[in-house]
Design a protein around this motif. Structure first.
Motif, short mmCIF file in Angstrom:
data_model
loop_
_atom_site.label_atom_id
_atom_site.label_comp_id
_atom_site.label_asym_id
_atom_site.label_seq_id
_atom_site.Cartn_x
_atom_site.Cartn_y
_atom_site.Cartn_z
N LYS A 46 0.81 -1.21 0.00
CA LYS A 46 0.00 0.00 0.00
C LYS A 46 0.85 1.27 0.00
CE LYS A 46 -4.10 -0.02 1.83
NZ LYS A 46 -4.85 -0.39 0.61
N ILE A 47 2.15 1.15 0.31
CA ILE A 47 3.00 2.35 0.35
C ILE A 47 4.12 2.26 -0.68
CG2 ILE A 47 2.49 2.89 2.76
CD1 ILE A 47 5.32 1.69 3.43
N LYS A 48 3.88 1.50 -1.75
CA LYS A 48 4.87 1.42 -2.83
C LYS A 48 4.66 2.59 -3.81
CE LYS A 48 6.90 -2.56 -1.69
NZ LYS A 48 8.35 -2.76 -1.57
N GLU A 49 5.14 2.43 -5.06
CA GLU A 49 5.00 3.49 -6.06
C GLU A 49 3.55 3.95 -6.18
OE1 GLU A 49 8.85 1.54 -7.08
OE2 GLU A 49 6.97 0.98 -6.14
N THR A 50 2.62 3.02 -5.98
CA THR A 50 1.21 3.32 -5.85
C THR A 50 0.67 2.39 -4.76
OG1 THR A 50 -0.87 3.47 -7.07
CG2 THR A 50 0.54 1.61 -7.62
N ASP A 51 -0.61 2.52 -4.44
CA ASP A 51 -1.25 1.52 -3.59
C ASP A 51 -1.49 0.31 -4.50
OD1 ASP A 51 -3.03 -0.16 -2.29
OD2 ASP A 51 -4.20 1.46 -1.41
N ARG A 52 -0.55 -0.63 -4.48
CA ARG A 52 -0.57 -1.72 -5.45
C ARG A 52 -1.80 -2.63 -5.30
NH1 ARG A 52 5.94 -3.14 -5.68
NH2 ARG A 52 6.42 -1.57 -7.26
N ASP B 222 3.95 3.00 -11.89
CA ASP B 222 4.51 1.83 -11.21
C ASP B 222 5.01 0.83 -12.25
OD1 ASP B 222 5.09 -0.43 -9.73
OD2 ASP B 222 3.18 -0.49 -8.66
N HIS B 223 6.33 0.68 -12.29
CA HIS B 223 6.97 -0.22 -13.25
C HIS B 223 6.43 -1.63 -13.19
CE1 HIS B 223 10.05 -1.53 -10.01
NE2 HIS B 223 9.19 -0.71 -9.43
N ARG B 224 6.14 -2.12 -11.98
CA ARG B 224 5.71 -3.52 -11.84
C ARG B 224 4.29 -3.73 -12.37
NH1 ARG B 224 10.03 -5.54 -9.86
NH2 ARG B 224 11.13 -4.63 -8.09
N MET B 225 3.45 -2.70 -12.36
CA MET B 225 2.13 -2.84 -12.96
C MET B 225 2.27 -3.09 -14.47
SD MET B 225 -0.39 -2.72 -10.79
CE MET B 225 -1.84 -2.24 -11.73
N ALA B 226 3.14 -2.34 -15.12
CA ALA B 226 3.33 -2.51 -16.57
C ALA B 226 3.84 -3.91 -16.91
CB ALA B 226 4.31 -1.45 -17.09
N MET B 227 4.85 -4.35 -16.19
CA MET B 227 5.49 -5.62 -16.54
C MET B 227 4.69 -6.84 -16.09
SD MET B 227 9.54 -4.63 -16.11
CE MET B 227 9.42 -3.91 -14.48
N ALA B 228 4.00 -6.73 -14.97
CA ALA B 228 3.22 -7.87 -14.48
C ALA B 228 2.07 -8.21 -15.43
CB ALA B 228 2.66 -7.56 -13.08
#
Length: 408
Positions: free
Chosen positions: A315-321, A362-368
């Protein structure tokens, strides 16, 4: 930049070269700043690591680390002990919304001089570097491991070392152990007994070349691709079976989704196990929260359910994942429920095509979400965000036969 991803086949065969772990690189960059006779090899080419290196080598009064959360935490500790230098450490709008209070208070326990420029508890912060002689500090054990690692990394340069007491149940233990292992490789003595971590002082270390292992978080997307493929063999460079990185748990997790992992020398090969039937996954990800996004998208692609626990730090990463996953997976047709620390996806073989996936910086949203193109065409908004950790990601997708085209 919005990218349309599609592919006409789901047989994958490629050799991919991934650069060094961002987590290891950023730790070693700080240690190199403290001990300049350390040389680094196979460092990460991520934005985060470049920002970290620039901040450590520069002499500006205002240090802007943009979206780099690791750099914010590590540099807060570094500048606190950098005698005679005063800096204002700041970042992107999202970075000014991410808490830093726990780390600041721990450093203040040791005698550091830090003040808030705007809202208390959040960047930007003003740090006046000074000599620190206190050696005992207590911090909550369930906070981001980056706070803990930040303290451990500067500890050998403290006059009396550091005795760090963790209160409560410890999360993200592998990242703490990674930090201690890197200190040990430089012959810095440490101990981790119960909830107390001790780092002994060491003013100088012997000259040494430190080779950074390739990034396991970046490898996660290839585990996802292999799991969703009909047939696949993907080899990845510079990985070892005995890794310091917690995300190496991918090997056992993806075994449950039909991915075999083979090691030979410094190469890891991922092979699709044919006719494998995956079942609902129940996983505790306290130690590996960064791979949660990849796992849940893989489950959607396989048409299986999952229940993932231990996700409070997302919840406190680049966004609230967690909230970002709920919104984007729902657009794809998923039935998903999130709480403050968990995520539950119900099994379904329905995936809506041509959905635009927001990435929330958030980089991980794009790649995931990218591997889903094996199942349906998918659009990734602001796709350039991958440069934060994996600048070559889209080129590597093309090597696997993806059609990657820019659209409005």
């Amino acid at each position: 930049m919005n990218l349309l991803l599609q592919t006409t086949h789901s047989t994958l065969d490629a050799a991919i070269k991934i650069t060094g772990s961002k987590s290891e690189t950023n730790r070693l960059l700080l240690l190199q700043a403290l001990f300049p006779n350390v040389t680094l090899s196979n460092t990460s080419n991520s934005d985060d690591s470049e920002v970290m290196q620039k901040a450590l080598q520069g002499n500006e009064e205002i240090v802007d680390i943009h979206h780099a959360g690791t750099a914010m935490r590590f540099l807060t500790a570094y500048f606190a002990v950098n005698e005679g230098r005063e800096v204002v450490l700041t970042g992107s709008k999202r970075m000014t919304e991410r808490p830093i209070k726990v780390l600041v208070e721990a450093l203040e326990q040791l005698g550091a001089k830090i003040s808030y420029e705007k809202e208390a508890g959040y960047p930007p912060i003003r740090i006046t570097g000074k000599k620190i002689t206190a050696s005992k500090v207590t911090i909550a054990a369930n906070v981001s491991s980056q706070y803990i690692s930040a303290l451990l990394l500067i500890a050998p340069k403290l006059e009396n070392g550091l005795e760090l007491t963790l209160e409560g149940e410890i999360t993200s233990v592998p990242y703490i152990k990674m930090t201690l292992a890197l200190l040990n490789e430089l012959d810095i003595e440490t101990s981790f007994k119960g909830n107390v971590i001790t780092v002994y002082p060491k003013q100088e270390v012997a000259s040494k070349v430190m080779i950074v292992e390739s990034d396991w978080s970046s490898a996660s997307y290839f585990f996802s691709l292999v799991a969703m493929s009909e047939n696949a063999i993907i080899s990845l460079n510079s990985y070892t079976e005995t890794s310091l990185q917690g995300d190496s748990a991918l090997v056992e997790i993806y075994k449950q989704m039909g991915v075999e992992t083979h090691f030979m020398g410094n190469k890891m090969t991922l092979v699709k196990q044919l006719d494998f039937k995956s079942a609902t996954l129940n996983l505790e990800l306290n130690n590996t929260p960064d791979i949660a996004q990849t796992i849940v998208v893989t489950c959607l692609g396989l048409g299986i359910g999952c229940h993932l626990n231990g996700l409070h730090t997302l919840k406190i990463k680049e966004t609230d994942r967690l909230e970002a996953l709920r919104i984007e997976l729902t657009k794809l047709g998923a039935n998903i429920v999130v709480t403050n620390d968990s995520l539950t996806l119900l099994a379904s073989d329905k995936i809506n095509p041509n959905i635009k996936i927001a990435t929330y910086n958030d980089h991980r949203m794009a790649m995931a979400f990218a591997p889903l193109a094996l199942k349906v065409p998918i659009i990734i908004e602001n796709a350039e965000v991958v440069s934060k950790s994996y600048p070559d990601f889209w080129e590597d997708m093309k090597k696997l036969g993806y059609n990657v085209s820019e659209i409005l």
